[in-house]
Design an enzyme around this catalytic site. Structure first.
Site, PDB file in Angstrom:
ATOM      1  N   ASP A  31       0.822  -1.305   0.060  1.00 24.93           N
ATOM      2  CA  ASP A  31      -0.045  -0.049   0.102  1.00 24.93           C
ATOM      3  C   ASP A  31       0.847   1.286  -0.027  1.00 24.93           C
ATOM      4  O   ASP A  31       1.979   1.327   0.520  1.00 24.93           O
ATOM      5  CB  ASP A  31      -0.891  -0.104   1.253  1.00 24.93           C
ATOM      6  CG  ASP A  31      -2.070   0.856   1.229  1.00 24.93           C
ATOM      7  OD1 ASP A  31      -2.347   1.356  -0.003  1.00 24.93           O
ATOM      8  OD2 ASP A  31      -2.777   1.234   2.144  1.00 24.93           O
ATOM      9  N   ASN A  79     -10.231  -2.867  -6.585  1.00 25.75           N
ATOM     10  CA  ASN A  79      -9.630  -2.039  -7.303  1.00 25.75           C
ATOM     11  C   ASN A  79     -10.473  -1.818  -8.563  1.00 25.75           C
ATOM     12  O   ASN A  79      -9.880  -0.832  -9.287  1.00 25.75           O
ATOM     13  CB  ASN A  79      -8.339  -2.530  -7.502  1.00 25.75           C
ATOM     14  CG  ASN A  79      -7.292  -2.616  -6.376  1.00 25.75           C
ATOM     15  OD1 ASN A  79      -6.302  -3.366  -6.160  1.00 25.75           O
ATOM     16  ND2 ASN A  79      -7.546  -1.783  -5.276  1.00 25.75           N
TER      17      ASN A  79
HETATM   18  C1  FPP Z   1      -1.635   0.239  -3.448  1.00 33.92           C
HETATM   19  O1  FPP Z   1      -1.226   1.483  -3.222  1.00 33.92           O
HETATM   20  C2  FPP Z   1      -1.124  -0.338  -4.479  1.00 33.92           C
HETATM   21  C3  FPP Z   1      -1.752  -0.945  -5.554  1.00 33.92           C
HETATM   22  C4  FPP Z   1      -3.527  -1.049  -5.817  1.00 33.92           C
HETATM   23  C5  FPP Z   1      -1.177  -1.840  -6.812  1.00 33.92           C
HETATM   24  C6  FPP Z   1      -0.162  -2.667  -6.356  1.00 33.92           C
HETATM   25  C7  FPP Z   1       0.732  -2.905  -7.372  1.00 33.92           C
HETATM   26  C8  FPP Z   1       1.949  -3.049  -7.548  1.00 33.92           C
HETATM   27  C9  FPP Z   1       2.747  -2.674  -6.393  1.00 33.92           C
HETATM   28  C10 FPP Z   1       2.638  -3.039  -8.754  1.00 33.92           C
HETATM   29  C11 FPP Z   1       2.505  -4.389  -9.606  1.00 33.92           C
HETATM   30  C12 FPP Z   1       3.479  -5.540  -8.711  1.00 33.92           C
HETATM   31  C13 FPP Z   1       3.655  -6.652  -9.174  1.00 33.92           C
HETATM   32  C14 FPP Z   1       4.307  -7.695  -8.503  1.00 33.92           C
HETATM   33  C15 FPP Z   1       3.471  -6.945 -10.824  1.00 33.92           C
HETATM   34  P1  FPP Z   1      -2.337   2.663  -3.467  1.00 33.92           P
HETATM   35  O2  FPP Z   1      -2.607   3.178  -5.013  1.00 33.92           O
HETATM   36  O3  FPP Z   1      -3.523   2.314  -2.969  1.00 33.92           O
HETATM   37  O4  FPP Z   1      -1.798   3.751  -2.742  1.00 33.92           O
HETATM   38  P2  FPP Z   1      -2.531   4.975  -1.884  1.00 33.92           P
HETATM   39  O5  FPP Z   1      -3.259   4.290  -0.680  1.00 33.92           O
HETATM   40  O6  FPP Z   1      -1.360   5.968  -1.491  1.00 33.92           O
HETATM   41  O7  FPP Z   1      -3.352   5.747  -2.966  1.00 33.92           O
END
Ligand code: FPP
Length: 251
Positions: A31, A79
């Site tokens: 996150d 998501n």
């Molecule tokens: C949460 O950060 C992250 C995600 C929803 C996506 C996770 C994906 C990756 C790390 C990249 C892909 C990984 C692999 C292994 C292919 P957020 O966007 O919710 O952050 P925020 O809460 O700060 O908005």
């Protein structure tokens, strides 16, 4: 479920509890990508790209530390509520990541399995994922489980449905439904029992991630944003885990 391993009921007492200081199975809620980007005045996609880089480092570090199974929450079933452009950025990243990383994952003996329903992804991404799972299926150094379009309640609902169908077909009696029977129907069937859940970026929630599997897991919430996470941060988490006393309800 693609890559679902054999139905070996998990044995909590075999991991963590017996002086084994390295967790057999670590799961991470990655996150904070959005906040990382925002703090730098960058688009969210840049945060996700840096997040994928962090994942690459952490996968290596977990393998080196002797973790048997690493689960990463890359895309939750919730998501889909994000703007279409962000979803398409994440799909693009997945394409890029699999294309760029598959060879080295395979060379390092990493087996890829998928939790959740990635069939709902664009057909080319789903196909790439299936190909990566098939290509690495015989690897045994570490299992990398990537949760894609995963939600824990949906996983449990599906398990309940399959057991109900089998009971209706007289293959099992309702009394046969026990912990092991449910576990065998989960996407994580055959993976080692979950020992440690890490969530980055200071949020203290499980967000529908591995709810059944986390029953006795240690939970570790760290303030660092996911794109800033790396091998050292993982080693710190493992050392925090090693210092905890696990009792599995006993004393
Ligand atoms: C949460 O950060 C992250 C995600 C929803 C996506 C996770 C994906 C990756 C790390 C990249 C892909 C990984 C692999 C292994 C292919 P957020 O966007 O919710 O952050 P925020 O809460 O700060 O908005």
């Amino acid at each position: 479920v693609i890559g679902k391993a054999a139905n070996v009921p998990p044995q909590p007492e075999q991991s963590g509890a017996g002086g084994d200081q390295i967790p057999g199975h670590v799961a991470i809620i990655m996150d904070g990508n959005g906040r990382w980007a925002k703090a730098r005045g960058l688009p969210r996609a840049a945060g996700h790209r840096q997040g994928a880089e962090a994942a690459r480092k952490v996968i290596r570090a977990a393998g080196e530390a002797g973790v048997q199974c690493l689960t990463l929450y890359a895309f939750s079933s919730e998501n889909w509520r994000r703007p279409e452009t962000e979803i398409s950025d994440l799909m693009g990243l997945l394409r890029f990541y699999i294309g760029a990383e598959l060879n080295s994952l395979h060379k390092e003996g990493i087996r890829l399995v998928i939790l959740g329903d990635h069939k709902a992804f664009p057909a080319d991404v789903a196909k790439m994922v299936d190909g990566a799972v098939a290509r690495t299926a015989a690897n045994s150094r570490m299992t990398l489980a990537i949760a894609l379009n995963y939600g824990s309640r949906a996983e449990l609902v599906n398990a309940a449905r399959r057991l109900a169908e089998r009971a209706k077909a007289d293959e099992i009696a309702p009394a046969d439904i026990n912990d092991a029977a449910i576990e065998a129907e989960l996407d994580t069937a055959g993976l080692p029992p979950l020992d440690l859940v890490i969530r980055t970026s200071g949020e203290h929630r499980l967000s529908n991630f591995l709810l059944w599997q986390a029953a006795y897991a240690e939970l570790l919430f760290v303030d660092r944003l996911w794109p800033d996470f790396d091998g050292d941060a993982l080693r710190e988490a493992l050392s925090e885990y090693a210092g905890r006393e696990r009792r599995f309800g006993g004393r």
